[in-house]
Design a protein around this motif. Structure first.
Motif, PDB file in Angstrom:
ATOM      1  N   SER A  40       0.900  -1.332  -0.140  1.00 52.97           N
ATOM      2  CA  SER A  40      -0.046   0.089   0.016  1.00 52.97           C
ATOM      3  C   SER A  40       0.933   1.344  -0.033  1.00 52.97           C
ATOM      4  O   SER A  40       0.236   2.336  -0.552  1.00 52.97           O
ATOM      5  N   TYR A  41       1.891   1.059   0.589  1.00 47.71           N
ATOM      6  CA  TYR A  41       2.724   2.300   0.699  1.00 47.71           C
ATOM      7  C   TYR A  41       3.821   2.673  -0.723  1.00 47.71           C
ATOM      8  O   TYR A  41       4.418   3.993  -0.965  1.00 47.71           O
ATOM      9  N   VAL A  42       3.645   1.841  -1.673  1.00 46.43           N
ATOM     10  CA  VAL A  42       4.003   2.226  -2.924  1.00 46.43           C
ATOM     11  C   VAL A  42       3.123   2.584  -3.945  1.00 46.43           C
ATOM     12  O   VAL A  42       1.908   2.010  -4.083  1.00 46.43           O
ATOM     13  N   GLN A  43       3.305   3.856  -4.294  1.00 43.01           N
ATOM     14  CA  GLN A  43       2.479   4.431  -5.078  1.00 43.01           C
ATOM     15  C   GLN A  43       2.318   4.231  -6.577  1.00 43.01           C
ATOM     16  O   GLN A  43       1.707   4.340  -7.189  1.00 43.01           O
ATOM     17  N   GLY A  44       3.719   3.746  -6.875  1.00 46.18           N
ATOM     18  CA  GLY A  44       3.745   3.334  -8.338  1.00 46.18           C
ATOM     19  C   GLY A  44       5.063   3.489  -8.832  1.00 46.18           C
ATOM     20  O   GLY A  44       6.162   3.840  -8.153  1.00 46.18           O
ATOM     21  N   VAL A  45       5.348   3.963  -9.991  1.00 45.17           N
ATOM     22  CA  VAL A  45       6.726   4.118 -10.689  1.00 45.17           C
ATOM     23  C   VAL A  45       6.509   5.335 -11.663  1.00 45.17           C
ATOM     24  O   VAL A  45       5.503   5.601 -12.186  1.00 45.17           O
ATOM     25  N   ILE A  46       7.615   6.044 -11.824  1.00 42.29           N
ATOM     26  CA  ILE A  46       7.753   7.139 -12.626  1.00 42.29           C
ATOM     27  C   ILE A  46       8.842   6.906 -13.612  1.00 42.29           C
ATOM     28  O   ILE A  46      10.078   6.142 -13.266  1.00 42.29           O
ATOM     29  N   ASN A  47       8.784   7.409 -14.661  1.00 40.36           N
ATOM     30  CA  ASN A  47      10.150   7.514 -15.675  1.00 40.36           C
ATOM     31  C   ASN A  47      10.783   8.712 -15.541  1.00 40.36           C
ATOM     32  O   ASN A  47      10.372   9.957 -15.831  1.00 40.36           O
ATOM     33  N   LEU A  48      11.980   8.703 -14.982  1.00 40.35           N
ATOM     34  CA  LEU A  48      12.547  10.086 -14.557  1.00 40.35           C
ATOM     35  C   LEU A  48      13.902   9.815 -15.410  1.00 40.35           C
ATOM     36  O   LEU A  48      14.876   8.988 -14.879  1.00 40.35           O
ATOM     37  N   ARG A  49      14.105  10.760 -16.320  1.00 44.26           N
ATOM     38  CA  ARG A  49      15.434  10.905 -17.093  1.00 44.26           C
ATOM     39  C   ARG A  49      15.595   9.354 -17.596  1.00 44.26           C
ATOM     40  O   ARG A  49      16.899   9.003 -17.790  1.00 44.26           O
ATOM     41  N   GLY A  50      14.696   8.624 -18.146  1.00 47.02           N
ATOM     42  CA  GLY A  50      15.125   7.248 -18.648  1.00 47.02           C
ATOM     43  C   GLY A  50      15.250   6.353 -17.578  1.00 47.02           C
ATOM     44  O   GLY A  50      14.972   5.081 -18.224  1.00 47.02           O
ATOM     45  N   ASN A  51      14.976   6.445 -16.450  1.00 45.01           N
ATOM     46  CA  ASN A  51      15.059   5.338 -15.314  1.00 45.01           C
ATOM     47  C   ASN A  51      13.612   5.214 -14.816  1.00 45.01           C
ATOM     48  O   ASN A  51      12.787   6.176 -14.215  1.00 45.01           O
ATOM     49  N   VAL A  52      13.392   3.966 -14.661  1.00 37.33           N
ATOM     50  CA  VAL A  52      11.903   3.389 -13.870  1.00 37.33           C
ATOM     51  C   VAL A  52      12.517   3.629 -12.534  1.00 37.33           C
ATOM     52  O   VAL A  52      13.040   2.789 -11.849  1.00 37.33           O
ATOM     53  N   THR A  53      11.705   4.611 -11.756  1.00 37.95           N
ATOM     54  CA  THR A  53      11.885   4.818 -10.361  1.00 37.95           C
ATOM     55  C   THR A  53      10.797   4.593  -9.514  1.00 37.95           C
ATOM     56  O   THR A  53       9.702   5.307  -9.532  1.00 37.95           O
ATOM     57  N   PRO A  54      10.908   3.881  -8.388  1.00 37.89           N
ATOM     58  CA  PRO A  54       9.498   3.463  -7.408  1.00 37.89           C
ATOM     59  C   PRO A  54       9.387   4.703  -6.531  1.00 37.89           C
ATOM     60  O   PRO A  54      10.285   5.175  -6.319  1.00 37.89           O
ATOM     61  N   ILE A  55       8.068   4.866  -6.391  1.00 37.23           N
ATOM     62  CA  ILE A  55       7.799   6.109  -5.606  1.00 37.23           C
ATOM     63  C   ILE A  55       7.034   5.582  -4.256  1.00 37.23           C
ATOM     64  O   ILE A  55       6.326   4.767  -4.507  1.00 37.23           O
ATOM     65  N   ILE A  56       7.521   5.944  -3.262  1.00 40.50           N
ATOM     66  CA  ILE A  56       7.228   5.468  -1.865  1.00 40.50           C
ATOM     67  C   ILE A  56       6.271   6.567  -1.213  1.00 40.50           C
ATOM     68  O   ILE A  56       6.978   7.755  -1.220  1.00 40.50           O
ATOM     69  N   ASP A  57       5.136   6.274  -0.844  1.00 34.05           N
ATOM     70  CA  ASP A  57       4.339   7.392  -0.093  1.00 34.05           C
ATOM     71  C   ASP A  57       4.920   7.402   1.422  1.00 34.05           C
ATOM     72  O   ASP A  57       4.498   6.587   2.227  1.00 34.05           O
ATOM     73  N   LEU A  58       5.866   8.416   1.700  1.00 33.76           N
ATOM     74  CA  LEU A  58       6.536   8.307   3.050  1.00 33.76           C
ATOM     75  C   LEU A  58       5.524   8.088   4.121  1.00 33.76           C
ATOM     76  O   LEU A  58       5.535   7.863   5.089  1.00 33.76           O
ATOM     77  N   ARG A  59       4.115   9.151   3.963  1.00 34.08           N
ATOM     78  CA  ARG A  59       3.324   9.080   4.961  1.00 34.08           C
ATOM     79  C   ARG A  59       2.675   7.806   5.247  1.00 34.08           C
ATOM     80  O   ARG A  59       2.663   7.531   6.475  1.00 34.08           O
ATOM     81  N   SER A  60       2.338   7.053   4.326  1.00 30.82           N
ATOM     82  CA  SER A  60       1.665   5.694   4.493  1.00 30.82           C
ATOM     83  C   SER A  60       2.954   4.881   4.904  1.00 30.82           C
ATOM     84  O   SER A  60       2.630   4.064   5.990  1.00 30.82           O
TER      85      SER A  60
END
Length: 140
Positions: A40-60
């Protein structure tokens, strides 16, 4: 006296800090692609300058409520060893120099205090110092 730099940021009304040595960049929130069956704390992934980067909801992750995105919402991109992660935060404040003497030990409580490196007192501010290495180990 050895100083270190921390990036200060807000989650709700509280201020937190991360060692800047692990911070790659601070980004505006962008389109996040959801990942099926992720915790649940993983919001998803973003494409950041060609890298797939997981995004963590720090509040969660820290059990302090849900995040709602605003103009101030930022993603702190961090790197530890070969792991790159983004942490969504309500807003970033500034970069602060602190010394070890400014950090009080973490509180002894029921909290999972592996993540907490103590509380830095800087003038009128109290900044909860987070141990990024422990956060990353707990999310990967």
């Amino acid at each position: 006296m050895e100083t270190m730099k921390i990036v200060a940021f807000k989650l709700g009304n509280e201020e937190y800090g991360l060692d800047i040595d692990y911070v790659q960049s601070i980004e505006r929130i962008q389109h996040i692609t959801r990942v099926p069956n992720a915790p649940s704390y993983v919001q998803g992934v973003i494409n950041l300058r060609g890298n797939v980067t997981p995004i963590i909801d720090l509040r969660s992750k820290l059990n302090i409520g849900e995040v709602s995105f605003t103009e101030q919402t930022r993603v702190i991109i961090t790197k530890y060893e070969e792991i790159e992660l983004g942490f969504s935060v309500d807003q970033t404040s500034d970069v602060i120099d602190i010394t070890a003497e400014m950090i009080e030990p973490a509180f002894e409580s029921e909290l999972d205090n592996d993540f907490f490196g103590g509380i830095a007192k800087i003038e009128e501010r109290l900044i909860i110092f987070l141990k990024l290495t422990e956060l990353i180990k707990a999310t990967t």
